[in-house]
Scaffold this motif. Structure first.
Motif, PDB file in Angstrom:
ATOM      1  N   TYR A 177       1.922  25.444  24.874  1.00 30.36           N
ATOM      2  CA  TYR A 177       1.522  26.802  25.243  1.00 30.36           C
ATOM      3  C   TYR A 177       1.084  26.821  26.697  1.00 30.36           C
ATOM      4  CZ  TYR A 177       1.039  27.392  20.164  1.00 30.36           C
ATOM      5  OH  TYR A 177       1.250  27.439  18.818  1.00 30.36           O
ATOM      6  N   GLY A 178       1.178  27.997  27.312  1.00 27.96           N
ATOM      7  CA  GLY A 178       0.517  28.188  28.583  1.00 27.96           C
ATOM      8  C   GLY A 178      -0.972  28.208  28.296  1.00 27.96           C
ATOM      9  N   GLU A 179      -1.772  27.802  29.259  1.00 30.12           N
ATOM     10  CA  GLU A 179      -3.211  27.716  28.989  1.00 30.12           C
ATOM     11  C   GLU A 179      -4.021  27.937  30.258  1.00 30.12           C
ATOM     12  OE1 GLU A 179      -5.022  23.754  27.922  1.00 30.12           O
ATOM     13  OE2 GLU A 179      -5.295  24.841  26.031  1.00 30.12           O
ATOM     14  N   ASN A 180      -4.898  28.928  30.241  1.00 29.67           N
ATOM     15  CA  ASN A 180      -5.850  29.154  31.323  1.00 29.67           C
ATOM     16  C   ASN A 180      -7.221  28.728  30.829  1.00 29.67           C
ATOM     17  OD1 ASN A 180      -4.055  30.156  33.179  1.00 29.67           O
ATOM     18  ND2 ASN A 180      -4.529  32.299  32.802  1.00 29.67           N
ATOM     19  N   LEU A 181      -7.931  27.982  31.650  1.00 29.10           N
ATOM     20  CA  LEU A 181      -9.271  27.515  31.314  1.00 29.10           C
ATOM     21  C   LEU A 181     -10.294  28.118  32.266  1.00 29.10           C
ATOM     22  CD1 LEU A 181      -8.529  23.693  30.925  1.00 29.10           C
ATOM     23  CD2 LEU A 181      -8.602  25.418  29.113  1.00 29.10           C
ATOM     24  N   PHE A 182     -11.480  28.350  31.742  1.00 31.67           N
ATOM     25  CA  PHE A 182     -12.576  28.910  32.535  1.00 31.67           C
ATOM     26  C   PHE A 182     -13.868  28.219  32.143  1.00 31.67           C
ATOM     27  CE2 PHE A 182     -16.185  31.773  32.823  1.00 31.67           C
ATOM     28  CZ  PHE A 182     -16.065  32.325  34.091  1.00 31.67           C
ATOM     29  N   TRP A 183     -14.655  27.864  33.138  1.00 34.97           N
ATOM     30  CA  TRP A 183     -15.997  27.329  32.922  1.00 34.97           C
ATOM     31  C   TRP A 183     -16.946  28.138  33.790  1.00 34.97           C
ATOM     32  CZ3 TRP A 183     -19.498  25.669  36.478  1.00 34.97           C
ATOM     33  CH2 TRP A 183     -20.661  25.053  35.992  1.00 34.97           C
TER      34      TRP A 183
ATOM     35  N   ARG B 191     -14.228  20.930  22.975  1.00 36.62           N
ATOM     36  CA  ARG B 191     -14.817  20.761  24.304  1.00 36.62           C
ATOM     37  C   ARG B 191     -16.282  21.202  24.326  1.00 36.62           C
ATOM     38  NH1 ARG B 191     -11.772  17.462  25.386  1.00 36.62           N
ATOM     39  NH2 ARG B 191     -13.720  16.744  26.248  1.00 36.62           N
ATOM     40  N   GLN B 192     -16.823  21.623  23.212  1.00 36.42           N
ATOM     41  CA  GLN B 192     -18.180  22.164  23.156  1.00 36.42           C
ATOM     42  C   GLN B 192     -19.234  21.156  23.611  1.00 36.42           C
ATOM     43  OE1 GLN B 192     -19.187  23.750  19.321  1.00 36.42           O
ATOM     44  NE2 GLN B 192     -20.933  24.883  20.121  1.00 36.42           N
ATOM     45  N   GLU B 193     -19.065  19.900  23.339  1.00 36.19           N
ATOM     46  CA  GLU B 193     -20.045  18.884  23.727  1.00 36.19           C
ATOM     47  C   GLU B 193     -20.146  18.703  25.230  1.00 36.19           C
ATOM     48  OE1 GLU B 193     -22.327  17.129  21.978  1.00 36.19           O
ATOM     49  OE2 GLU B 193     -21.766  18.371  20.271  1.00 36.19           O
ATOM     50  N   ASP B 194     -18.969  18.703  25.919  1.00 39.99           N
ATOM     51  CA  ASP B 194     -18.969  18.382  27.348  1.00 39.99           C
ATOM     52  C   ASP B 194     -18.555  19.532  28.259  1.00 39.99           C
ATOM     53  OD1 ASP B 194     -16.225  18.505  26.953  1.00 39.99           O
ATOM     54  OD2 ASP B 194     -15.915  16.355  27.199  1.00 39.99           O
ATOM     55  N   CYS B 195     -17.946  20.573  27.705  1.00 36.79           N
ATOM     56  CA  CYS B 195     -17.535  21.745  28.488  1.00 36.79           C
ATOM     57  C   CYS B 195     -16.579  21.351  29.621  1.00 36.79           C
ATOM     58  CB  CYS B 195     -18.766  22.463  29.040  1.00 36.79           C
ATOM     59  SG  CYS B 195     -18.638  24.262  29.103  1.00 36.79           S
ATOM     60  N   ALA B 196     -15.843  20.252  29.426  1.00 33.22           N
ATOM     61  CA  ALA B 196     -14.946  19.746  30.472  1.00 33.22           C
ATOM     62  C   ALA B 196     -13.668  20.570  30.546  1.00 33.22           C
ATOM     63  CB  ALA B 196     -14.612  18.283  30.201  1.00 33.22           C
ATOM     64  N   LEU B 197     -13.240  20.843  31.758  1.00 36.65           N
ATOM     65  CA  LEU B 197     -12.006  21.590  31.984  1.00 36.65           C
ATOM     66  C   LEU B 197     -10.812  20.660  31.795  1.00 36.65           C
ATOM     67  CD1 LEU B 197     -13.033  23.771  35.041  1.00 36.65           C
ATOM     68  CD2 LEU B 197     -12.502  24.557  32.735  1.00 36.65           C
ATOM     69  N   ILE B 198     -10.551  20.360  30.556  1.00 37.67           N
ATOM     70  CA  ILE B 198      -9.443  19.493  30.184  1.00 37.67           C
ATOM     71  C   ILE B 198      -8.472  20.328  29.368  1.00 37.67           C
ATOM     72  CG2 ILE B 198      -8.760  17.469  28.846  1.00 37.67           C
ATOM     73  CD1 ILE B 198     -11.582  16.329  29.419  1.00 37.67           C
ATOM     74  N   HIS B 199      -7.189  20.254  29.734  1.00 40.72           N
ATOM     75  CA  HIS B 199      -6.175  21.014  29.008  1.00 40.72           C
ATOM     76  C   HIS B 199      -5.824  20.356  27.683  1.00 40.72           C
ATOM     77  CE1 HIS B 199      -5.153  24.233  31.790  1.00 40.72           C
ATOM     78  NE2 HIS B 199      -5.473  23.377  32.739  1.00 40.72           N
ATOM     79  N   SER B 200      -5.366  21.167  26.764  1.00 42.32           N
ATOM     80  CA  SER B 200      -5.019  20.701  25.425  1.00 42.32           C
ATOM     81  C   SER B 200      -3.683  19.966  25.388  1.00 42.32           C
ATOM     82  CB  SER B 200      -4.963  21.886  24.463  1.00 42.32           C
ATOM     83  OG  SER B 200      -3.914  22.767  24.840  1.00 42.32           O
TER      84      SER B 200
END
Length: 186
Positions: free
Chosen positions: A101-107, A88-97
């Protein structure tokens, strides 16, 4: 500064919200040096204990308030999280994998966001969670918080990356995942 959070449908049709963080890793262009086995060993050994503590301490403080067992750091989950943030480094989009697994995302806008900032943002959702009804307040998110305090989740691994835009993307992965529909977190 702006902060965004996101939720999405995850494993078993449950709604999962997730965030976390890890250090930016410099990776070689060499095919040999980026082999999955070598890359995995490299990523696992690049997480300093001080960074691990920045993730574990705020997670476990929230769990301790409820008498829940502490989360343990998982190199496997940290490696998975690191792999995802780098994708996600190119776009920093809050897209889940879309893993199991449980997954928390932060931008966060800018490069100065730390592990504790992400975990604190997720934990702030505690005020929007009603244990009695096992629901979030109307038009509010609380599933990042419930993932943090999900009793059956025992392991966590997180990663952080500075995106090309100069913003910060952090993810934490939890095993086993939480936020199972019809179940309370604790």
């Amino acid at each position: 500064m702006e902060v965004r959070t996101l939720f999405s449908c995850g494993a078993l049709g449950t709604f999962l919200l997730f965030f976390c963080s890890f250090p930016l890793l410099a990776l070689s262009d060499s095919a040999h040096e980026n082999s999955p086995k070598l890359l995995s060993r490299r990523l696992l050994t690049t997480t300093p204990r001080s960074i691990v503590k920045q993730y574990l301490v705020p997670h476990n403080l929230e769990r301790e308030k409820l008498g829940l067992p502490p989360l343990r750091w998982s190199k496997k989950l940290a490696n998975f999280a690191s792999s995802w943030v780098h994708q996600r480094q190119e776009d920093c989009a809050l897209i889940h994998s879309n893993s199991d697994y449980g997954e928390n995302l932060f931008w966060g806008s800018g490069k100065d966001w730390k592990a504790g900032d992400a975990v604190a943002t997720w934990a702030e959702e505690k005020g929007d969670y009603n244990y009695k009804t096992n629901t979030c307040a109307h038009n509010k998110d609380c599933l990042h918080y419930t993932q943090i305090v999900w009793r059956q989740s025992l392991k966590v691994g997180c990663a952080r990356v500075a995106c090309r835009s100069g913003d910060t993307f952090i993810t934490c992965n939890y095993d086993p995942h939480g936020n199972v529909i019809g179940q309370k977190p604790f």
